[in-house]
Scaffold this active site. Structure first.
Site, PDB file in Angstrom:
ATOM      1  N   CYS A   1      -5.444  -6.054   8.237  1.00  0.00           N
ATOM      2  CA  CYS A   1      -5.187  -5.488   6.910  1.00  0.00           C
ATOM      3  C   CYS A   1      -6.484  -4.895   6.398  1.00  0.00           C
ATOM      4  CB  CYS A   1      -4.675  -6.560   5.962  1.00  0.00           C
ATOM      5  SG  CYS A   1      -4.408  -5.964   4.272  1.00  0.00           S
TER       6      CYS A   1
ATOM      7  N   GLN B   1     -10.967 -14.350  -9.126  1.00  0.00           N
ATOM      8  CA  GLN B   1     -10.762 -12.903  -9.078  1.00  0.00           C
ATOM      9  C   GLN B   1     -10.771 -12.433  -7.624  1.00  0.00           C
ATOM     10  OE1 GLN B   1     -10.000 -11.080 -11.629  1.00  0.00           O
ATOM     11  NE2 GLN B   1     -10.500 -12.452 -13.299  1.00  0.00           N
TER      12      GLN B   1
ATOM     13  N   CYS C   1      -3.731  -8.280 -16.551  1.00  0.00           N
ATOM     14  CA  CYS C   1      -3.376  -7.708 -15.249  1.00  0.00           C
ATOM     15  C   CYS C   1      -2.013  -7.037 -15.308  1.00  0.00           C
ATOM     16  CB  CYS C   1      -3.399  -8.791 -14.170  1.00  0.00           C
ATOM     17  SG  CYS C   1      -2.250 -10.155 -14.495  1.00  0.00           S
TER      18      CYS C   1
ATOM     19  N   PHE D   1      -6.534 -19.366 -21.207  1.00  0.00           N
ATOM     20  CA  PHE D   1      -6.123 -19.101 -19.821  1.00  0.00           C
ATOM     21  C   PHE D   1      -7.385 -18.992 -18.947  1.00  0.00           C
ATOM     22  CE2 PHE D   1      -3.229 -17.033 -22.808  1.00  0.00           C
ATOM     23  CZ  PHE D   1      -2.020 -17.617 -22.498  1.00  0.00           C
TER      24      PHE D   1
ATOM     25  N   CYS E   1       0.834  -1.209   0.000  1.00  0.00           N
ATOM     26  CA  CYS E   1       0.000   0.000   0.000  1.00  0.00           C
ATOM     27  C   CYS E   1       0.866   1.256   0.000  1.00  0.00           C
ATOM     28  CB  CYS E   1      -0.946  -0.010   1.195  1.00  0.00           C
ATOM     29  SG  CYS E   1      -2.073  -1.404   1.216  1.00  0.00           S
TER      30      CYS E   1
ATOM     31  N   ASP F   1      -7.098 -14.225 -21.225  1.00  0.00           N
ATOM     32  CA  ASP F   1      -6.833 -13.622 -19.914  1.00  0.00           C
ATOM     33  C   ASP F   1      -5.539 -14.198 -19.354  1.00  0.00           C
ATOM     34  OD1 ASP F   1      -6.962 -12.355 -17.488  1.00  0.00           O
ATOM     35  OD2 ASP F   1      -8.675 -13.491 -16.729  1.00  0.00           O
TER      36      ASP F   1
END
Length: 587
Positions: free
Chosen positions: A248, A377, A504, A408, A148, A477
């Site tokens: 978290c 996901q 991604c 994929f 982060c 993907d």
């Protein structure tokens, strides 16, 4: 842009910083866009300080190249992929990279590593003028955790930066000209996520024999290791240093409740639990994985707890399992056993210690069973948006006549979400467990027109494609390395009417789009624009003629916190092709 040759594995290495050359070129009086050779190093000389806060700053003569350990006054210009600040030395055009530097911030930094003609890493010492769009980071670990880095930057500013990153990659790596009058219509705006926190359905924590304490850069002290066991996240760039965390903000409230109970219990000497030491290879506990799903009937959260251990000793874990199984949301406790010295969280053996072996999640009207090592996901909320976007991009006729090739495919979630509107879905995936999950999910949802095949798409032969009809729609993907050249060549020869590329990793997306749109050989150049907007699609899509390929690409960007494997925002990119390739943009 220069591109390295293909290595033996077939994945092409890119210059990871094409925008860096563009920035440096813009700062140079030369009209050429090619990067100039680095000027010779120049020793720092004494000069009057710019201000009291910058008294230790070295001067910056016109011909400038810093040395390692040199302190500089810097201004952050923008953010690069994964949140690194692209900075310039004050009063020069020299570019450096700095972690945790944010746009508009003026600060002092020390060069910690050089690479080529730029200083790759600068350690931020002191802020002189704060950055634009500053907010207070809500997480107490934001300054140290590698996941982060930009919590103190407003979410709106993060979104703008990520959209610009992808735009730069599409232009410089994908070779699409942003001067083309159609570019802005092709490059769609980013789609933000409604949830900035508590959206991840999977988090992986590591056990450590010592606690990592971040260094105090102002005092020059190195990182320190504190006595006491740790359970948390790896320090940025280190496999053997663990930052102890109690919660978290990325994971759900239910998962944080489980983490709190484990943190309060596992270090009790009476339990006899020891963390695995990656150097001595002694110890029992390696990783803790928390996955969150939803009950099909009540929609209440259900949590899977997965302990990754070096051996199978259920009696050692039983006291801890008894504590966490008392939490109502915990419906599954698994034990993956990984006896190897590697740091992977996937076990060679798997055991169920409590409850069931899977949890469920609902997506696009389907129910998915998720096992401990299933790919799914990680942002269920935004996955709903993504899958709707994929369906819109696929341009399905809805008459049940089309063939979909799902490359994929993972656990089959994308293909299954389209299956009820098409004739048949053929999915390919290299991971055997994922194919098993896909078949189980198809059966669980009563879908009989989907076939899932295990196969390595990086090693396809000339016979690939003989086992299924020619597809009307191809969904691709791939993981971060992108698509192998063999697969790209297959797609170019296939001439499928529509391709939807979900990625991604914008860098490899841009590389693959260059091949798919501009081709590997000369093709007829033709442009046709297909908008994503649902209301106008019927006006601009005249036919689905058999030899016209429309390439639709969507980039999944890393989360607002720049944590790996987080799908937080999506960027729509539409690139149309005629006669199978060669859309002509940027040529």
């Amino acid at each position: 842009m220069a591109v390295a040759a293909f290595p033996s594995c077939g994945a092409r290495r890119l210059n990871a910083r094409p925008w860096l050359h563009a920035i440096r070129a813009s700062a140079s009086p030369s009209p050429s866009a090619s990067p100039l050779p680095p000027p010779p190093e120049i020793d720092a000389v004494a000069a009057p300080p710019r201000s009291d806060s910058a008294a230790a700053v070295a001067p910056t003569p016109p011909s400038f190249f810093p040395k390692r350990g040199q302190t500089l006054e810097l201004v952050c210009e923008s953010l690069a992929f994964k949140g690194k600040g692209v900075c310039k030395v004050a009063d020069t055009g020299f570019v450096v990279m700095c972690d945790r530097a944010l746009p508009g911030e003026r600060f002092l930094g020390r060069v910690s590593r050089k690479k080529g003609s730029y200083a790759e890493v600068v350690t931020k010492l002191k802020t002189i003028t704060p950055h634009r769009d500053a907010v207070e980071a809500p997480c107490q670990y934001a300054s140290y955790c590698g996941g982060c880095k930009t919590q103190n930057l407003s979410y709106e500013a993060q979104v703008r930066a990520k959209e610009q990153q992808v735009r730069d990659l599409i232009v410089h790596v994908g070779k699409f000209s942003d001067k083309d009058p159609d570019f802005d219509a092709i490059f769609k705006p980013i789609i933000p996520c409604d949830l900035q926190f508590r959206y991840r359905n999977k988090m992986e924590f590591s056990f450590g024999a010592e606690r990592w304490m971040p260094r105090d850069v102002s005092s020059g002290k190195e990182d320190q290791m504190e006595s006491g066991y740790a359970l948390g996240l790896h320090a940025p760039g280190f496999f053997d240093k663990v930052l102890h965390v109690d919660k978290c903000l990325l994971q759900t409230e239910a998962a944080n409740k489980v983490l709190a109970v484990i943190q309060d219990s596992w270090r009790d000497p009476k339990l006899g639990l020891s963390p695995y030491n990656v150097h001595t290879h002694a110890g029992f506990l390696k990783h803790l994985m928390l996955r969150t799903g939803r009950d099909v009937n009540t929609s209440n959260p259900e949590v899977m707890v997965n302990f990754v251990t070096s051996s199978y000793e259920p009696n050692l874990l039983k006291p801890l399992v008894d504590k966490i199984s008392a939490i109502p949301e915990v419906v599954s406790v698994m034990n993956n056993v990984n006896a190897s010295v590697g740091n992977t969280s996937v076990g060679e053996e798997e055991y169920t210690l409590h409850g069931k072996s899977t949890i469920t999640e609902m997506l696009r009207g389907l129910t998915f069973q998720i096992s401990a090592n299933s790919f799914f996901q990680t942002n269920s909320h935004q996955a709903e948006v993504l899958y709707k976007l994929i369906e819109d991009c696929a341009g399905l006729r809805g008459d049940g006549s089309e063939i979909v090739l799902d490359l994929f495919c993972g656990t089959g979630s994308i293909g299954l979400s389209l299956a009820r509107r098409v004739r048949h879905v053929y999915g390919y995936e290299v991971v055997a467990e994922a194919i098993s999950d896909a078949r189980r999910n198809a059966k669980f949802n009563g879908i009989h027109n989907a076939t899932f095949v295990q196969g390595d798409l990086n090693k396809i032969s000339d016979s690939f494609g003989n086992d299924f009809p020619k597809p009307d729609v191809v969904i691709s993907d791939p993981n971060r390395p992108g698509m192998h050249m063999k697969l790209i060549k297959y797609l170019l020869e296939l001439q499928a009417p529509r391709i939807v590329y979900v990625s991604c990793n914008p860098s490899t997306l841009a590389r693959d789009l260059d091949h798919l749109c501009h081709g590997l050989v000369r093709w007829e150049r033709h442009k046709r624009m297909l908008p994503f907007e649902k209301r106008s699609a019927s006006r601009h899509v005249p036919t689905y003629s058999p030899h016209r390929m429309c390439l639709l690409a969507g980039a999944l960007l890393n989360a607002g916190c720049y944590q790996q494997n987080q799908e937080d925002e999506m960027l729509e990119i539409l690139l149309a092709q005629g006669n199978a390739t060669g859309c002509g943009f940027g040529k």
